[in-house]
Design an enzyme around this catalytic site. Structure first.
Site, PDB file in Angstrom:
ATOM      1  N   HIS A 125       0.849  -1.192   0.000  1.00  0.00           N
ATOM      2  CA  HIS A 125       0.000   0.000   0.000  1.00  0.00           C
ATOM      3  C   HIS A 125       0.887   1.245   0.000  1.00  0.00           C
ATOM      4  O   HIS A 125       1.940   1.265   0.649  1.00  0.00           O
ATOM      5  CB  HIS A 125      -0.922  -0.002   1.225  1.00  0.00           C
TER       6      HIS A 125
ATOM      7  N   GLU B  65      -3.912   1.223  -7.472  1.00  0.00           N
ATOM      8  CA  GLU B  65      -4.244   2.345  -6.600  1.00  0.00           C
ATOM      9  C   GLU B  65      -3.324   3.518  -6.924  1.00  0.00           C
ATOM     10  O   GLU B  65      -2.266   3.672  -6.304  1.00  0.00           O
ATOM     11  CB  GLU B  65      -4.024   1.951  -5.138  1.00  0.00           C
TER      12      GLU B  65
END
Ligand code: PGA
Length: 254
Positions: A97, A167
């Site tokens: 992430h 993302e």
């Protein structure tokens, strides 16, 4: 066989602060899921809340973790191993992430984590994404490098067990400049498949699940899935709001 259920993943990040609130959200989502089909829902709470689904006897929400450390046990202050996560029936682990990358995770660290998760027979949700989209397409080589370095040593047979989450960093969180367009998602989805096809083969590339994350909400969720061909969504802020998250799950189920 390809997994046809859409994957909806809640990334709670460092929220919420009270157990009461955690239980409230879990119960609300779990009872809603009784009438939903075609969706696999995963909640990734902070580590201290991983015991809660078992305590509440919730069996229609899968448990995910927001990170893992690649060693089994030992002198690693503050880290959590996969063996520890296994006690909580963790099926998915978010890795790479952008918020973890900002805190220091390198492609090499992410590679170690992916290998650890696969060895433990869980599914890495491997986040990739550029910090900015330039007109010359340099962001594509950035994404390519993230993928190639993080997949080192991953066998062809294991690739289908990885969920790729596109993302774009500029689309994440309250400070996002904007949400990705469906066209941008499609372009990246094809690009990811091309890289996997080059590294392995086209059959392997076709079998991977690619989801979108970054300011997913009730307005844009449907288009990423329907028009963009996303296999699911990774939801941050709106996964903490029962009403909004239920609607996102509903849209993904259609
Ligand atoms: P956001 O977060 O939905 O709040 O933008 C997504 C993520 O960081 O995974």
């Amino acid at each position: 066989m390809l997994n046809v259920n859409k994957l909806v993943v809640a990334n709670w990040k460092m929220n919420p602060s009270s157990i009461k609130e955690v239980e409230f959200i879990y119960k609300g989502i779990s009872s809603y899921l009784k009438k939903i089909k075609n969706v696999e829902t995963v909640i990734c709470p902070p580590f201290p809340y991983l015991y809660i689904p078992k305590k509440l006897k919730i069996n229609n929400i899968k448990t995910g973790s927001q990170d893992v450390f690649n060693e089994k046990e030992g002198p690693y202050t503050g880290e959590v191993s996969f063996l520890m996560l296994k006690n909580f029936d963790v099926k998915y682990v978010i890795v790479g992430h952008s918020e973890r990358r900002t805190l220091g995770d390198t492609n090499q660290d992410i590679n170690n984590k992916i290998l650890t998760i696969l060895k433990g027979k869980a599914t890495p949700i491997f986040c990739i994404g550029e910090k900015e989209r330039d007109h010359n397409g340099f962001y594509l080589s950035y994404i390519k490098q993230q993928i190639i370095e993080a997949l080192a040593g991953v066998m062809k047979s294991q690739i289908k067990n990885i969920v790729f989450a596109y993302e774009p960093v500029w689309a994440i969180g309250a400070n996002a400049t904007r949400v990705a367009t469906v066209a941008e998602f499609i372009e990246t989805r094809i690009f990811i498949k091309k890289i996997i096809s080059d590294l392995y083969d086209i059959k392997t590339a076709n079998a991977v699940r690619i989801i979108y994350g970054g300011s997913v909400n009730q307005t844009n969720a449907k288009s990423f899935i329907e028009e963009g061909g996303a296999d699911g969504l990774l939801v941050g802020r709106d996964s903490l709001n029962i009403k909004k998250f239920k609607e996102i799950i509903n849209l993904a189920s259609k």
